[in-house]
Design a protein around this motif. Structure first.
Motif, PDB file in Angstrom:
ATOM      1  N   LEU A 156     -12.729   2.683 -45.379  1.00 57.41           N
ATOM      2  CA  LEU A 156     -12.080   3.387 -44.271  1.00 57.41           C
ATOM      3  C   LEU A 156     -13.089   4.010 -43.314  1.00 57.41           C
ATOM      4  O   LEU A 156     -12.822   4.095 -42.106  1.00 57.41           O
ATOM      5  CB  LEU A 156     -11.142   4.459 -44.819  1.00 57.41           C
ATOM      6  N   ALA A 157     -14.232   4.463 -43.811  1.00 62.61           N
ATOM      7  CA  ALA A 157     -15.226   5.078 -42.929  1.00 62.61           C
ATOM      8  C   ALA A 157     -15.764   4.060 -41.923  1.00 62.61           C
ATOM      9  O   ALA A 157     -15.853   4.334 -40.719  1.00 62.61           O
ATOM     10  CB  ALA A 157     -16.366   5.675 -43.759  1.00 62.61           C
ATOM     11  N   THR A 158     -16.109   2.868 -42.418  1.00 62.47           N
ATOM     12  CA  THR A 158     -16.596   1.823 -41.515  1.00 62.47           C
ATOM     13  C   THR A 158     -15.490   1.385 -40.558  1.00 62.47           C
ATOM     14  O   THR A 158     -15.737   1.144 -39.366  1.00 62.47           O
ATOM     15  CB  THR A 158     -17.098   0.609 -42.317  1.00 62.47           C
ATOM     16  N   ALA A 159     -14.261   1.289 -41.077  1.00 55.50           N
ATOM     17  CA  ALA A 159     -13.138   0.895 -40.217  1.00 55.50           C
ATOM     18  C   ALA A 159     -12.943   1.888 -39.083  1.00 55.50           C
ATOM     19  O   ALA A 159     -12.763   1.495 -37.920  1.00 55.50           O
ATOM     20  CB  ALA A 159     -11.871   0.789 -41.051  1.00 55.50           C
ATOM     21  N   ALA A 160     -13.018   3.204 -39.383  1.00 61.22           N
ATOM     22  CA  ALA A 160     -12.834   4.218 -38.343  1.00 61.22           C
ATOM     23  C   ALA A 160     -13.938   4.124 -37.299  1.00 61.22           C
ATOM     24  O   ALA A 160     -13.690   4.226 -36.086  1.00 61.22           O
ATOM     25  CB  ALA A 160     -12.815   5.611 -38.974  1.00 61.22           C
ATOM     26  N   ARG A 161     -15.172   3.918 -37.744  1.00 58.72           N
ATOM     27  CA  ARG A 161     -16.284   3.790 -36.800  1.00 58.72           C
ATOM     28  C   ARG A 161     -16.094   2.588 -35.884  1.00 58.72           C
ATOM     29  O   ARG A 161     -16.318   2.669 -34.670  1.00 58.72           O
ATOM     30  CB  ARG A 161     -17.595   3.673 -37.579  1.00 58.72           C
ATOM     31  N   LEU A 162     -15.662   1.470 -36.447  1.00 61.41           N
ATOM     32  CA  LEU A 162     -15.478   0.262 -35.641  1.00 61.41           C
ATOM     33  C   LEU A 162     -14.268   0.367 -34.710  1.00 61.41           C
ATOM     34  O   LEU A 162     -14.304  -0.141 -33.585  1.00 61.41           O
ATOM     35  CB  LEU A 162     -15.347  -0.958 -36.558  1.00 61.41           C
ATOM     36  N   TYR A 163     -13.203   1.046 -35.162  1.00 59.23           N
ATOM     37  CA  TYR A 163     -12.061   1.264 -34.269  1.00 59.23           C
ATOM     38  C   TYR A 163     -12.489   2.100 -33.062  1.00 59.23           C
ATOM     39  O   TYR A 163     -12.069   1.830 -31.925  1.00 59.23           O
ATOM     40  CB  TYR A 163     -10.918   1.973 -35.003  1.00 59.23           C
ATOM     41  N   ALA A 164     -13.324   3.102 -33.297  1.00 56.00           N
ATOM     42  CA  ALA A 164     -13.814   3.933 -32.192  1.00 56.00           C
ATOM     43  C   ALA A 164     -14.662   3.103 -31.227  1.00 56.00           C
ATOM     44  O   ALA A 164     -14.554   3.237 -30.000  1.00 56.00           O
ATOM     45  CB  ALA A 164     -14.613   5.107 -32.748  1.00 56.00           C
TER      46      ALA A 164
END
Length: 380
Positions: free
Chosen positions: A348-356
């Motif tokens: 989820l941390a990587t996903a949030a960074r990439l969504y941003a």
């Protein structure tokens, strides 16, 4: 008094332009003459409707063209040449509409100019309507159309057109969707139907099917507050089943001819999405197979990007991420696809960074807002 059938005028516009060009006018002069004839039709037809609408428009447009030629003494020699041209009957066998399609998608034009000229000359839209649809000043669009007409002024109808270019221009029109008082998606469907009747080509049918299948989902794509709704979250009860059935029928008839092209492959993918009653029932393995065909046909990076999503659904998020690593990170929406697959994989941390990251590069405000909400959701 009989009201003027504006839909008929728009349908006849390209054919009339084609006749005037084939008689000897250059494209810009022909288009101007036909526009004057259309204005005359709006004025005259309510009180005196013609029995042969196309013949009437051809006659008046040709007269307007000759009047313009006679008014310019520097073009006397050309006037003598065009006056000597034989006058064909209104029901000529040459398909002038198809020729105008080719002319408006001429390879010497930029995609933006080809789209604008197609909407003007084939679609019959006014410069104001096209400008509103593209959210630019009318004067800017008028200059773009004028430059495009000058670019193709000397192109003769003896030159073969490229149907593939025409299809790409129509798909560009369709993907603009809706803005202002012109529904460009509906206009693109109308023009592609017209082209399908004239060509009987499998790829034209494939594009028409693709448009219909995508357009069928349009009512469910946005929420009441204007927010984007992803395919997986859409209310499938709001999809237009009539358009889906028509699109599938057209696609099946095209595929039966066994001459596969990229638009047929894209339509097949859209048909598989449309066939699923719920997102969970989507036949992802077959979608991957169709993406394999699409990549084979086009070697398109965008097709490979979408294939990575399909692999992530059909096999595992890790398999999708592996397919993604082979692609250029600068591809549009690369970060959004990576974010989705990392979320599916539990990172989820990587996903949030990439969504941003994807939100910062989003091409539209609704898409940016959607991606920003994904960041907030994961960080909560």
């Amino acid at each position: 008094m009989t009201p003027v059938d504006e839909a008929l005028l728009r349908e006849l516009t390209p054919a009339v332009i084609g006749v005037v060009v084939r008689r000897g006018a250059d494209f810009a002069a022909a288009e101007d003459a036909v526009q004057e004839a259309l204005v005359e039709a709006v004025r005259v037809w309510p009180d005196d409707p013609p029995q042969d609408a196309k013949g009437w428009l051809v006659t008046v447009a040709w007269r307007k063209f000759l009047d313009a030629v006679r008014a310019d003494s520097a073009r006397r020699a050309r006037e003598e040449r065009v006056d000597a041209e034989p006058t064909p009957a209104a029901g000529e066998l040459v398909d002038d509409t198809l020729q105008v399609y080719f002319l408006c998608a001429h390879p010497s034009l930029t995609p933006a100019s080809a789209v604008a000229l197609t909407l003007r000359a084939v679609g019959g839209l006014t410069t104001r309507q096209i400008a509103q649809a593209y959210l630019v000043p009318e004067a800017t669009m008028a200059q773009r159309i004028s430059r495009a007409k000058r670019t193709v002024a000397d192109v003769r109808f003896t030159q073969a057109g490229d149907l593939g270019t025409v299809l790409r221009v129509l798909y560009l029109v369709f993907n603009e969707g809706y803005s202002g008082d012109v529904d460009l998606a509906a206009e693109a469907i109308r023009l592609t139907r017209q082209l399908a009747v004239r060509t009987k080509d499998e790829e034209v049918a494939g594009l028409l099917a693709l448009m219909l299948l995508h357009h069928a989902r349009r009512p469910a794509r946005t929420a009441a507050d204007g927010q984007l709704v992803t395919l997986a979250e859409q209310d499938r009860g709001r999809w237009d089943t009539r358009l889906i059935a028509e699109g599938v029928d057209i696609l099946q008839a095209a595929l039966a001819r066994d001459r596969l092209g990229e638009f047929q492959a894209q339509a097949a993918i859209a048909a598989l999405h449309a066939d699923a009653q719920t997102a969970a029932e989507t036949d992802w393995p077959q979608i991957v197979e169709w993406y394999d065909e699409l990549v084979r046909l086009t070697d398109s990076p965008v097709a490979r990007l979408n294939r990575a999503v399909a692999v992530g659904e059909a096999e595992s998020p890790q398999a999708g991420l592996k397919a993604l690593t082979a692609l250029d990170p600068d591809l549009p929406r690369y970060a959004a696809v990576g974010a989705y697959l990392h979320e599916r994989a539990g990172d989820l941390a990587t996903a949030a960074r990439l969504y941003a990251e994807a939100a910062r590069a989003a091409p539209s405000v609704p898409e940016r807002d959607h991606l920003t909400r994904q960041v907030a959701r994961l960080r909560r």
